[in-house]
Motif scaffolding. Structure first.
Motif, mmCIF file in Angstrom:
data_model
loop_
_atom_site.group_PDB
_atom_site.id
_atom_site.type_symbol
_atom_site.label_atom_id
_atom_site.label_comp_id
_atom_site.label_asym_id
_atom_site.label_seq_id
_atom_site.Cartn_x
_atom_site.Cartn_y
_atom_site.Cartn_z
ATOM 1 N N PHE A 107 0.830 -1.207 0.000
ATOM 2 C CA PHE A 107 0.000 0.000 0.000
ATOM 3 C C PHE A 107 0.865 1.258 0.000
ATOM 4 C CE2 PHE A 107 -3.606 -2.667 1.132
ATOM 5 C CZ PHE A 107 -4.653 -2.004 0.529
ATOM 6 N N TRP A 108 1.983 1.197 0.673
ATOM 7 C CA TRP A 108 2.898 2.351 0.692
ATOM 8 C C TRP A 108 3.410 2.640 -0.713
ATOM 9 C CZ3 TRP A 108 8.474 2.172 3.104
ATOM 10 C CH2 TRP A 108 9.028 3.459 3.072
ATOM 11 N N ILE A 109 3.801 1.594 -1.421
ATOM 12 C CA ILE A 109 4.279 1.772 -2.789
ATOM 13 C C ILE A 109 3.138 2.207 -3.705
ATOM 14 C CG2 ILE A 109 5.267 0.577 -4.787
ATOM 15 C CD1 ILE A 109 6.663 -1.296 -2.719
ATOM 16 N N TYR A 110 1.973 1.589 -3.518
ATOM 17 C CA TYR A 110 0.825 1.860 -4.390
ATOM 18 C C TYR A 110 0.315 3.285 -4.232
ATOM 19 C CZ TYR A 110 -3.648 1.062 -6.745
ATOM 20 O OH TYR A 110 -4.722 1.138 -7.599
ATOM 21 N N THR A 111 0.171 3.734 -2.986
ATOM 22 C CA THR A 111 -0.386 5.066 -2.737
ATOM 23 C C THR A 111 0.680 6.147 -2.592
ATOM 24 O OG1 THR A 111 -0.375 4.754 -0.323
ATOM 25 C CG2 THR A 111 -2.330 4.004 -1.533
ATOM 26 N N ASP A 112 1.921 5.729 -2.357
ATOM 27 C CA ASP A 112 3.034 6.646 -2.120
ATOM 28 C C ASP A 112 2.834 7.445 -0.828
ATOM 29 O OD1 ASP A 112 5.583 7.349 -2.983
ATOM 30 O OD2 ASP A 112 4.893 9.209 -3.901
ATOM 31 N N HIS A 113 2.108 6.844 0.123
ATOM 32 C CA HIS A 113 1.885 7.464 1.433
ATOM 33 C C HIS A 113 2.109 6.418 2.516
ATOM 34 C CE1 HIS A 113 0.396 11.260 -0.147
ATOM 35 N NE2 HIS A 113 -0.424 10.600 -0.944
ATOM 36 N N TYR A 114 2.796 6.823 3.571
ATOM 37 C CA TYR A 114 3.085 5.921 4.687
ATOM 38 C C TYR A 114 2.172 6.266 5.855
ATOM 39 C CZ TYR A 114 5.726 3.572 8.383
ATOM 40 O OH TYR A 114 6.099 2.772 9.441
ATOM 41 N N THR A 115 1.230 5.362 6.200
ATOM 42 C CA THR A 115 0.284 5.617 7.277
ATOM 43 C C THR A 115 0.071 4.351 8.114
ATOM 44 O OG1 THR A 115 -1.680 4.994 5.998
ATOM 45 C CG2 THR A 115 -0.950 7.282 5.826
ATOM 46 N N ILE A 116 -0.436 4.532 9.326
ATOM 47 C CA ILE A 116 -0.722 3.405 10.221
ATOM 48 C C ILE A 116 -1.859 2.556 9.686
ATOM 49 C CG2 ILE A 116 -1.481 2.791 12.554
ATOM 50 C CD1 ILE A 116 -0.146 5.284 13.604
ATOM 51 N N SER A 117 -2.791 3.163 8.954
ATOM 52 C CA SER A 117 -3.964 2.426 8.469
ATOM 53 C C SER A 117 -3.575 1.249 7.582
ATOM 54 C CB SER A 117 -4.897 3.371 7.706
ATOM 55 O OG SER A 117 -4.243 3.923 6.573
ATOM 56 N N SER A 141 -10.545 -11.244 11.753
ATOM 57 C CA SER A 141 -10.259 -9.927 11.170
ATOM 58 C C SER A 141 -10.202 -8.841 12.237
ATOM 59 C CB SER A 141 -11.312 -9.578 10.108
ATOM 60 O OG SER A 141 -12.595 -9.438 10.696
ATOM 61 N N ILE A 142 -11.070 -8.944 13.258
ATOM 62 C CA ILE A 142 -11.054 -7.964 14.340
ATOM 63 C C ILE A 142 -9.751 -8.058 15.129
ATOM 64 C CG2 ILE A 142 -12.146 -7.218 16.480
ATOM 65 C CD1 ILE A 142 -13.749 -6.543 13.990
ATOM 66 N N LEU A 143 -9.394 -9.294 15.507
ATOM 67 C CA LEU A 143 -8.150 -9.489 16.255
ATOM 68 C C LEU A 143 -6.944 -9.081 15.409
ATOM 69 C CD1 LEU A 143 -8.903 -12.957 17.918
ATOM 70 C CD2 LEU A 143 -8.991 -10.689 18.980
ATOM 71 N N GLY A 144 -6.989 -9.400 14.115
ATOM 72 C CA GLY A 144 -5.894 -9.025 13.222
ATOM 73 C C GLY A 144 -5.765 -7.513 13.089
ATOM 74 N N ALA A 145 -6.916 -6.834 13.026
ATOM 75 C CA ALA A 145 -6.890 -5.374 12.924
ATOM 76 C C ALA A 145 -6.259 -4.747 14.164
ATOM 77 C CB ALA A 145 -8.299 -4.837 12.723
ATOM 78 N N VAL A 146 -6.594 -5.302 15.332
ATOM 79 C CA VAL A 146 -6.006 -4.801 16.581
ATOM 80 C C VAL A 146 -4.497 -5.033 16.584
ATOM 81 C CG1 VAL A 146 -5.921 -5.110 19.084
ATOM 82 C CG2 VAL A 146 -8.128 -5.120 17.893
ATOM 83 N N MET A 147 -4.098 -6.251 16.204
ATOM 84 C CA MET A 147 -2.672 -6.574 16.159
ATOM 85 C C MET A 147 -1.938 -5.693 15.149
ATOM 86 S SD MET A 147 -0.935 -10.261 15.267
ATOM 87 C CE MET A 147 0.860 -10.430 15.138
ATOM 88 N N GLY A 148 -2.564 -5.483 13.981
ATOM 89 C CA GLY A 148 -1.949 -4.645 12.957
ATOM 90 C C GLY A 148 -1.815 -3.207 13.394
#
Length: 206
Positions: free
Chosen positions: A124-134, A160-167
């Motif tokens: 996503f960083w390469i694709y959007t050229d933006h570095y974010t926590i999301s 997915s909920i647990l993964g989102a928290v971990m991520g």
């Protein structure tokens, strides 16, 4: 770090996500032989992956090895060993088997989640050229859903909920490290290197 002109910045802004991915692939392929200087975006994936495998596997493996050793001692009290050396060997064998068996099982699971989170972030960083926590949160959500896919929709939702928290947690720590502790130097350097390569190789898109 070279500064870009307004015209160069405009060219970079007009690139689509797919075009950035194509240019980055060309840059990665061109640096295949540069083992001493791997691309920062790739280091952001394989270093956490290896570290999570080793650390998590070692922790659970050690716990399981101790449990196996204690269990062997309890069983050995009921068995007659002709030689103390043989008993010690069997005790060590039980510990080593448990360490590698359960350490590997737990290690690859944690490593899968971590790899998925950081790989998604880099893409996503390469694709959007933006570095974010999301980006880390999205990676965790996808990884958790895939990991629990065999448990049906309910399992995927919980995963997915647990993964989102971990991520989000891992992304927050990584973001704090890069943007505050290191003042964003590594991020800016990586983006600057990409931008300079893109500008020099725009003909690849033709």
């Amino acid at each position: 770090m070279e500064s870009l002109s307004n015209e160069e910045r405009l060219k970079l802004q007009t690139l689509s996500g797919v075009e950035r991915m194509r240019l980055y692939y060309a840059m990665a392929a061109a640096r295949d032989s540069s083992i001493d200087t791997p691309l920062f975006e790739l280091k952001e994936v394989y270093i956490p992956a290896l570290a999570s495998f080793v650390v998590s596997g070692s922790i659970l493996g050690t716990i399981r090895a101790k449990q196996a050793g204690d269990g062997f001692i309890r069983r050995a009290e009921q068995e007659a060993y002709a030689h103390k050396v043989q008993a010690v060997r069997d005790w060590h064998s039980a510990q080593f088997r448990s360490f590698f068996k359960y350490g590997y099982r737990f290690g690859w699971r944690v490593s899968f989640l971590v790899t998925s989170i950081f790989a998604t972030q880099s893409l996503f960083w390469i694709y959007t050229d933006h570095y974010t926590i999301s980006h880390y949160s999205i990676g965790g959500t996808l990884a958790g859903a895939v990991y629990r896919m065999n448990m049906g929709l309910r399992g995927m939702f919980v995963g997915s909920i647990l993964g989102a928290v971990m991520g989000t947690l891992s992304g927050s720590l990584q973001y704090l490290n890069h943007m505050h502790i290191n003042k964003g130097r590594e991020i800016k350097s990586a983006e600057n290197r990409r931008h300079l390569f893109y500008l020099k190789h725009l003909d690849i898109l033709k």
